[in-house]
Write a protein that holds these residues in place. Structure first.
Motif, PDB file in Angstrom:
ATOM      1  N   PRO A 122     -17.593  22.515 -38.639  1.00 33.09           N
ATOM      2  CA  PRO A 122     -17.109  23.237 -39.499  1.00 33.09           C
ATOM      3  C   PRO A 122     -16.330  22.798 -40.285  1.00 33.09           C
ATOM      4  CG  PRO A 122     -15.670  22.936 -37.149  1.00 33.09           C
ATOM      5  CD  PRO A 122     -17.633  22.250 -37.363  1.00 33.09           C
ATOM      6  N   GLY A 123     -16.126  23.529 -42.214  1.00 27.72           N
ATOM      7  CA  GLY A 123     -15.342  23.244 -43.093  1.00 27.72           C
ATOM      8  C   GLY A 123     -13.189  23.274 -42.789  1.00 27.72           C
ATOM      9  N   THR A 124     -12.509  23.393 -43.553  1.00 29.75           N
ATOM     10  CA  THR A 124     -11.647  24.117 -44.025  1.00 29.75           C
ATOM     11  C   THR A 124     -11.820  25.665 -44.294  1.00 29.75           C
ATOM     12  OG1 THR A 124     -10.827  22.419 -44.967  1.00 29.75           O
ATOM     13  CG2 THR A 124      -9.585  23.919 -45.031  1.00 29.75           C
ATOM     14  N   PRO A 125     -10.948  26.391 -43.449  1.00 29.16           N
ATOM     15  CA  PRO A 125     -11.124  27.359 -42.897  1.00 29.16           C
ATOM     16  C   PRO A 125     -10.334  28.300 -44.297  1.00 29.16           C
ATOM     17  CG  PRO A 125     -10.012  27.402 -40.785  1.00 29.16           C
ATOM     18  CD  PRO A 125     -10.209  25.655 -42.375  1.00 29.16           C
ATOM     19  N   ALA A 126     -10.800  29.354 -45.346  1.00 25.08           N
ATOM     20  CA  ALA A 126      -9.705  30.441 -46.771  1.00 25.08           C
ATOM     21  C   ALA A 126      -9.829  31.088 -45.850  1.00 25.08           C
ATOM     22  CB  ALA A 126     -11.181  29.771 -47.407  1.00 25.08           C
ATOM     23  N   GLY A 127      -8.370  31.367 -45.247  1.00 28.44           N
ATOM     24  CA  GLY A 127      -8.812  32.926 -44.410  1.00 28.44           C
ATOM     25  C   GLY A 127      -8.477  33.202 -43.670  1.00 28.44           C
ATOM     26  N   GLU A 128      -9.705  34.350 -43.103  1.00 28.66           N
ATOM     27  CA  GLU A 128     -10.449  34.468 -42.148  1.00 28.66           C
ATOM     28  C   GLU A 128     -11.749  34.341 -42.023  1.00 28.66           C
ATOM     29  OE1 GLU A 128      -8.664  36.823 -43.908  1.00 28.66           O
ATOM     30  OE2 GLU A 128      -6.966  36.941 -42.464  1.00 28.66           O
ATOM     31  N   LYS A 129     -12.277  33.064 -43.545  1.00 32.75           N
ATOM     32  CA  LYS A 129     -12.948  32.776 -43.470  1.00 32.75           C
ATOM     33  C   LYS A 129     -13.664  30.879 -43.436  1.00 32.75           C
ATOM     34  CE  LYS A 129     -17.419  32.920 -46.918  1.00 32.75           C
ATOM     35  NZ  LYS A 129     -17.759  32.938 -48.566  1.00 32.75           N
ATOM     36  N   VAL A 130     -14.572  30.912 -42.780  1.00 31.99           N
ATOM     37  CA  VAL A 130     -14.870  29.134 -42.002  1.00 31.99           C
ATOM     38  C   VAL A 130     -16.160  28.903 -42.367  1.00 31.99           C
ATOM     39  CG1 VAL A 130     -14.882  28.141 -40.517  1.00 31.99           C
ATOM     40  CG2 VAL A 130     -13.373  29.851 -39.773  1.00 31.99           C
TER      41      VAL A 130
END
Length: 550
Positions: free
Chosen positions: A101-109
């Protein structure tokens, strides 16, 4: 199951320094759902960062471990998720998958995938990036992965699946009209076209299939509605990874290498731009290009064509003696019909003007004012009988959408006269409209000559009279010289004609810009989605190709 895990994937930035293993079981999830149903307070409000990361961790960990029931339970559609995740291992033959996994952007991962595809003692590494979105599940508000097929692979649409095996179709070495090979590397926007050629001609061109991982498109009822064999308009299957090469057959197309290169240049960097160039006298496709290099809007698009549709409408009004080029014709600020009040761009009017002036300036009310004199099916019949559209019978060589002009009534019928309502077209359709005007009769566009496979091309049932045809050419020539198309057509000499269009789309701040034109034996059309006025956006693209054609 996904086989043995190659390594424990430690969560990336934003997930904290904990291993992905762990998480709740499907049984615990079911228990909580029942508890909510029994009266537990439903969760609501924005998702917290912890809810997003924990849900993503839970899903990816279970998927990596091969616990597909638990992974599916972490989504908001467990049944669909489990089916596709099972197919990922069983049908796609993906082994040893790890997910980072990368850095979440809000609700998107976002997350990256490293795996191996194994088939019949042949294996190849597989690596790609995907993403998931966390939402609150309907009913209990629990955070869950919003399930779509694209979570598994970004090239998947809902209903698609991944399959590894002997290619359904052998590869095809496509050639341009001069015999040189066509590749997606050389012409980036032809990737989907090459996929379509392989789908239709792979087994006919003499090649042998290889082993590959591919996206198999879902053949839903919606996709197949009105379909005819491989010309259905549905997207083609797509190869993602080749494990063993097949032997390609060769297939000659009608594409002109210089004009194709010019088309690619014109749409480069313009994501919503699409263009098609035809030889008017034959229907040969000389160039096709799409900015963004994704969906083939030029052939498969289904968009309201706006005022470019007035070419077809004008031909009908001329035939019915409801308009004459140089006679007076109404162009009021407003005209009401079927309960709708229609107006012109900027609410202009032309007082004591001719039909030629209304066509050249693209006066909406000049066309809609004739609605009371028309039967509901008049425009549909004109499109089919004269222009060969809306019959779903074109056989171009790859899948196409052949235009739609449905029978409508009242306000929707009036709107269709100016290319709105239920009318839908793409650049291939509208290039064919200009080609029909220029050549005098409909010639079905084609990318592969019918002599290659003996297929029959679509035909129109009748042609316009010489008087109507001459009037229509005069209207388009005047528009190119003095009307809304004058700027992009400036400098183009010879026998030319054009029509601009702007199509309003709900939810868009700017309309789609359209342009269709001919010069000599060349006819072209283009659209720039959200481009604004067609003369400013699509016009320069089309005009550049007509100029490049000499």
């Amino acid at each position: 199951m996904i086989g043995s895990v190659a390594a424990v994937v430690v969560a990336g930035a934003g997930f904290g320094a904990y291993a992905m293993y762990g998480g709740e079981s499907g049984a615990e999830d079911t228990a909580r759902t029942k508890s909510a149903a029994a009266g537990e307070k439903v969760k609501s409000g924005p998702l917290t960062a912890t809810e997003v990361t924990t849900t993503a961790q839970r899903f990816l960990t279970a998927w990596q471990k091969g616990d597909l029931a638990a992974a599916a339970a972490a989504t908001d559609d467990a049944e669909a998720a489990k089916a596709l995740l099972t197919g990922y291992a069983k049908d796609a033959r993906v082994k040893d998958a790890t997910f980072t996994p990368g850095t979440p952007a809000g609700e998107k991962v976002p997350f990256s995938v490293q795996a191996t595809v194994v088939y019949d003692k042949v294996s190849e590494p597989l690596a790609y990036d995907s993403a998931l979105t966390v939402v609150r599940r309907a009913g209990d508000g629990e955070p869950r992965v919003d399930w779509h097929a694209a979570v598994v692979h970004p090239d998947l649409a809902d209903g698609d699946k991944l399959v590894t095996g002997e290619a359904g179709d052998p590869p095809v070495k496509a050639l341009d009209r001069d015999g040189a090979e066509i590749t997606a590397a050389k012409y980036p926007s032809l990737g989907t076209v090459l996929d379509g050629l392989r789908e239709k001609y792979g087994k006919k061109a003499g090649g042998t299939p290889g082993i590959e991982l591919r996206v198999v498109r879902g053949k839903s009822a919606e996709d197949a509605k009105g379909a005819k064999d491989s010309e259905s308009g549905a997207a083609s299957d797509k190869t993602l990874l080749e494990l063993r090469e097949g032997t390609p057959g060769t297939l000659k197309t009608t594409l002109d290498p210089d004009l194709q290169a010019a088309a690619e240049k014109q749409v480069d960097g313009k994501k919503g731009a699409s263009v098609v160039l035809l030889r008017a006298s034959t229907g040969e496709v000389l160039a096709v290009a799409n900015g963004g290099h994704g969906f083939n809007t030029a052939f498969l698009g289904s968009l309201a064509p706006g005022s470019t549709m007035k070419v077809i409408t004008a031909s009908m009004l001329l035939e019915k003696d409801l308009a004459s080029v140089n006679e007076k014709h109404p162009c009021p600020k407003y005209f009401s019909y079927g309960g709708w009040k229609f107006h012109n761009d900027d609410k202009f009017e032309i007082k004591d003007g001719t039909f030629k002036a209304s066509f050249a300036r693209s006066c909406n009310t000049a066309f809609i004012s004739q609605a009371p004199e028309l039967a509901d099916d008049d425009l549909t019949r004109q499109a089919k009988e004269v222009f060969g559209l809306s019959m779903n019978n074109w056989s171009v060589g790859v899948s196409t959408f052949d235009g739609r002009v449905p029978v409508q009534s009242d306000a929707q019928m009036a709107a269709s006269l100016i290319g709105q309502g239920g009318v839908r077209m793409n650049p291939l359709n509208m290039a064919s409209v200009s080609a029909t005007v220029k050549s005098g009769s409909f010639h079905q566009p084609y990318l592969v000559a019918p002599s290659v496979d003996g297929r029959a091309l679509a035909t129109a049932s009748r042609t316009m009279s010489g008087e109507t045809l001459g009037a229509l050419r005069e209207l388009m020539a005047y528009t190119a010289a003095y009307g809304t198309a004058v700027e992009p057509m400036a400098g183009l000499s010879g026998d030319v004609g054009a029509k601009t269009g702007s199509a309003e789309v709900d939810g868009q701040k700017k309309p789609n810009g359209w342009f269709t034109a001919y010069r000599g034996d060349l006819a072209a059309a283009g659209v720039v989605q959200q481009g604004g006025h067609g003369g400013d956006s699509a016009g320069p693209i089309v005009a550049a190709l007509l100029k490049a054609g000499g």
